[in-house]
Design a protein around this motif. Structure first.
Motif, mmCIF file in Angstrom:
data_model
loop_
_atom_site.group_PDB
_atom_site.id
_atom_site.type_symbol
_atom_site.label_atom_id
_atom_site.label_comp_id
_atom_site.label_asym_id
_atom_site.label_seq_id
_atom_site.Cartn_x
_atom_site.Cartn_y
_atom_site.Cartn_z
ATOM 1 N N PRO A 41 0.797 -1.237 0.000
ATOM 2 C CA PRO A 41 0.000 0.000 0.000
ATOM 3 C C PRO A 41 0.822 1.276 0.000
ATOM 4 C CG PRO A 41 -0.983 -1.599 1.475
ATOM 5 C CD PRO A 41 0.326 -2.187 1.020
ATOM 6 N N LEU A 42 1.941 1.299 0.730
ATOM 7 C CA LEU A 42 2.766 2.504 0.747
ATOM 8 C C LEU A 42 3.374 2.778 -0.619
ATOM 9 C CD1 LEU A 42 4.195 4.884 2.038
ATOM 10 C CD2 LEU A 42 5.956 3.306 2.880
ATOM 11 N N GLU A 43 3.833 1.725 -1.290
ATOM 12 C CA GLU A 43 4.413 1.911 -2.618
ATOM 13 C C GLU A 43 3.349 2.370 -3.613
ATOM 14 O OE1 GLU A 43 6.891 2.141 -5.889
ATOM 15 O OE2 GLU A 43 7.330 2.137 -3.736
ATOM 16 N N GLU A 137 -9.091 -3.079 -8.081
ATOM 17 C CA GLU A 137 -8.684 -4.391 -7.570
ATOM 18 C C GLU A 137 -8.207 -4.323 -6.120
ATOM 19 O OE1 GLU A 137 -5.916 -6.336 -10.092
ATOM 20 O OE2 GLU A 137 -7.173 -6.161 -11.885
ATOM 21 N N HIS A 138 -7.726 -3.176 -5.692
ATOM 22 C CA HIS A 138 -7.226 -3.020 -4.324
ATOM 23 C C HIS A 138 -8.278 -2.415 -3.400
ATOM 24 C CE1 HIS A 138 -3.203 -4.040 -5.717
ATOM 25 N NE2 HIS A 138 -3.336 -3.151 -6.673
ATOM 26 N N GLY A 139 -9.411 -1.979 -3.950
ATOM 27 C CA GLY A 139 -10.443 -1.361 -3.130
ATOM 28 C C GLY A 139 -9.979 -0.058 -2.498
ATOM 29 N N GLU A 140 -9.126 0.682 -3.210
ATOM 30 C CA GLU A 140 -8.552 1.917 -2.670
ATOM 31 C C GLU A 140 -9.018 3.120 -3.482
ATOM 32 O OE1 GLU A 140 -4.432 -0.348 -1.250
ATOM 33 O OE2 GLU A 140 -4.373 1.148 -2.860
ATOM 34 N N THR A 141 -9.378 4.189 -2.788
ATOM 35 C CA THR A 141 -9.796 5.430 -3.421
ATOM 36 C C THR A 141 -8.888 6.552 -2.945
ATOM 37 O OG1 THR A 141 -12.107 4.729 -3.570
ATOM 38 C CG2 THR A 141 -11.667 7.087 -3.742
ATOM 39 N N TYR A 142 -8.316 7.275 -3.889
ATOM 40 C CA TYR A 142 -7.404 8.375 -3.584
ATOM 41 C C TYR A 142 -8.085 9.684 -3.981
ATOM 42 C CZ TYR A 142 -4.046 4.546 -3.468
ATOM 43 O OH TYR A 142 -3.399 3.377 -3.171
ATOM 44 N N VAL A 143 -8.126 10.621 -3.060
ATOM 45 C CA VAL A 143 -8.764 11.908 -3.297
ATOM 46 C C VAL A 143 -7.707 12.999 -3.212
ATOM 47 C CG1 VAL A 143 -10.516 13.540 -2.507
ATOM 48 C CG2 VAL A 143 -10.943 11.081 -2.337
ATOM 49 N N MET A 144 -7.730 13.913 -4.164
ATOM 50 C CA MET A 144 -6.727 14.982 -4.194
ATOM 51 C C MET A 144 -7.322 16.236 -4.807
ATOM 52 S SD MET A 144 -4.548 13.101 -7.182
ATOM 53 C CE MET A 144 -5.125 11.519 -6.528
ATOM 54 N N ASN A 145 -6.712 17.354 -4.530
ATOM 55 C CA ASN A 145 -7.110 18.609 -5.154
ATOM 56 C C ASN A 145 -6.054 19.020 -6.168
ATOM 57 O OD1 ASN A 145 -5.407 19.130 -2.724
ATOM 58 N ND2 ASN A 145 -5.549 21.252 -3.421
ATOM 59 N N SER A 146 -6.269 20.142 -6.813
ATOM 60 C CA SER A 146 -5.328 20.677 -7.792
ATOM 61 C C SER A 146 -4.610 21.868 -7.195
ATOM 62 C CB SER A 146 -6.060 21.111 -9.067
ATOM 63 O OG SER A 146 -5.205 21.846 -9.919
ATOM 64 N N PRO A 147 -3.344 22.086 -7.558
ATOM 65 C CA PRO A 147 -2.703 23.343 -7.159
ATOM 66 C C PRO A 147 -3.311 24.503 -7.921
ATOM 67 C CG PRO A 147 -1.296 22.164 -8.686
ATOM 68 C CD PRO A 147 -2.448 21.252 -8.378
ATOM 69 N N ASN A 148 -3.033 25.703 -7.490
ATOM 70 C CA ASN A 148 -3.508 26.883 -8.200
ATOM 71 C C ASN A 148 -2.512 27.281 -9.274
ATOM 72 O OD1 ASN A 148 -5.751 27.024 -6.480
ATOM 73 N ND2 ASN A 148 -4.594 28.196 -4.969
ATOM 74 N N MET A 149 -2.978 28.064 -10.223
ATOM 75 C CA MET A 149 -2.102 28.525 -11.298
ATOM 76 C C MET A 149 -1.897 30.026 -11.173
ATOM 77 S SD MET A 149 -2.544 28.206 -15.446
ATOM 78 C CE MET A 149 -1.975 26.503 -15.515
ATOM 79 N N THR A 150 -0.640 30.447 -11.268
ATOM 80 C CA THR A 150 -0.297 31.861 -11.243
ATOM 81 C C THR A 150 0.216 32.274 -12.614
ATOM 82 O OG1 THR A 150 0.280 31.796 -8.887
ATOM 83 C CG2 THR A 150 1.151 33.627 -10.175
ATOM 84 N N SER A 167 -5.069 11.822 -0.217
ATOM 85 C CA SER A 167 -5.414 10.952 0.898
ATOM 86 C C SER A 167 -6.054 9.673 0.400
ATOM 87 C CB SER A 167 -6.369 11.664 1.869
ATOM 88 O OG SER A 167 -7.600 11.960 1.240
ATOM 89 N N CYS A 168 -5.848 8.599 1.162
ATOM 90 C CA CYS A 168 -6.483 7.311 0.891
ATOM 91 C C CYS A 168 -7.039 6.794 2.209
ATOM 92 C CB CYS A 168 -5.479 6.320 0.299
ATOM 93 S SG CYS A 168 -6.196 4.673 -0.017
ATOM 94 N N ARG A 169 -8.341 6.828 2.345
ATOM 95 C CA ARG A 169 -8.978 6.448 3.607
ATOM 96 C C ARG A 169 -8.748 4.978 3.925
ATOM 97 N NH1 ARG A 169 -15.332 7.299 3.882
ATOM 98 N NH2 ARG A 169 -15.171 5.661 2.295
ATOM 99 N N GLU A 170 -8.720 4.127 2.893
ATOM 100 C CA GLU A 170 -8.602 2.686 3.131
ATOM 101 C C GLU A 170 -7.250 2.293 3.723
ATOM 102 O OE1 GLU A 170 -11.761 3.472 0.257
ATOM 103 O OE2 GLU A 170 -9.645 4.040 0.293
#
Length: 337
Positions: A41-43, A137-150, A167-170
């Motif tokens: 999971p860490l990898e 297949e791993h039952g993992e969900t990753y949630v992320m935002n976007s950086p801002n643009m300058t 983040s990955c809650r699982e």
């Protein structure tokens, strides 16, 4: 007051295409590597962090893509990955992206709304919304935002800035990435276009952290347990050997496809016939106004073709949509490899 840019400030591509290219244009398929069954999971989380960094490509200084029109779509396949985007809202402008790779068990949803704020010598674009990556297949969900643009006018520059959280809650892993850029005067230094941060469990001490001061041409991760450093993102691998998408099935291309919507404008820009480009751009905009007027006269409300507003949106995610189809089908436009 809304200002319309003349075509001389556009490069011949819709913002919808630019968003999609972040996902399907890569010399190295690092997205499918995220779902590998040969790593722990860490990898996997570390690979997802590297993939998230790869999404933030440098912009073209002095030029901007076309603003997508309501209902505009973009559908492209790359290897076994099928990507579809739709401009689901015009005011405010919201883009929805759905991508699936059945072979590698990847499902991605991406909703974003750019909110520009003029700050004198620069424009700060807050990119609202979120990106969700599922490794089925791993039952993992990753949630992320976007950086801002300058976007800077003096000196001209386009940079990614701000904080991205993954983040990955699982698995309980989280990452915090801080994007920084050069000084106001544009002096080049080791901090130009850099990303720093850490990967950690929500309760135990950090497992690993990106090395401070990385220019994100390459980003390394350092093992705090003495395992040394290794590269998790190499821009040369991702950006090299890129090939332009080709039209495989002309009969299946929708009239709403970005390349068709803006075809005459792009021809004018590429031939440097600015009057032709200007007239073609005006025609696209007038057609949209006429269609909106006709809908109002009939009492109709615009409904996206491939997405529906999600009941899970809430106040924090008011622009979240759900895809109507579970899997994105193969596209008539493909990226050769």
């Amino acid at each position: 007051m809304k200002v319309q840019l003349p075509p001389s400030f556009n490069y011949p591509k819709s913002q919808l295409q630019a968003y999609g290219e972040m996902v399907y244009c890569a010399g190295k398929d690092i997205l499918s590597d995220c779902s590998s069954t040969k790593c722990d999971p860490l990898e996997r989380f570390t690979r997802v962090v590297g993939w998230s960094i790869s999404m933030n490509r440098p912009g073209i200084i002095g030029l901007v893509p076309y603003n997508p029109v309501l209902g505009e779509t973009h559908h492209v396949s790359s290897r076994s990955l099928n990507v579809r985007l739709e401009q689901v809202s015009h005011r405010p402008p919201v883009t929805a992206l759905h991508a699936t790779d059945h072979r590698h068990g990847v499902d991605m949803l991406w909703f974003q709304r750019p909110v520009p704020k003029f700050q004198g010598t620069r424009v700060e674009v807050e990119v609202q919304g979120k990106r969700t990556l599922k490794l089925v297949e791993h039952g993992e969900t990753y949630v992320m935002n976007s950086p801002n643009m300058t976007i800077r006018f003096i000196p001209p520059a386009v940079d990614w800035t701000g904080t991205v959280k993954v983040s990955c809650r699982e698995t309980g892993y989280e990452a915090e990435l801080n994007y920084s850029t050069s000084s106001f005067f544009g002096r080049r230094s080791s901090a130009k276009h850099s990303v720093t941060g850490k990967i950690y469990k929500t309760s135990p001490p950090p497992d690993a952290s990106p090395t401070p001061g990385n220019n994100y041409n390459t980003v390394k991760i350092r093992d705090p347990n003495g395992g040394g450093e290794r590269v998790i993102y190499n821009a040369k691998e991702v950006a090299s050997k890129l090939k332009a998408p080709i039209l495989k099935d002309p009969q299946s291309v929708l009239p709403s496809e970005s390349a068709l919507v803006w075809s005459e404008v792009s021809r004018g820009i590429l031939s440097r016939d600015w009057e032709k480009a200007k007239e073609a751009k005006r025609a696209v905009e007038e057609k949209q106004r006429d269609m909106a007027k006709a809908r109002r006269s009939r009492g109709e409300v615009w409904v996206p073709k491939y997405f529906t507003p999600s009941s899970n949106g809430g106040d924090d995610d008011p622009y979240e949509y759900s895809p109507i189809e579970t899997l994105v089908p193969p596209a008539p436009i493909v990226v050769p490899f």
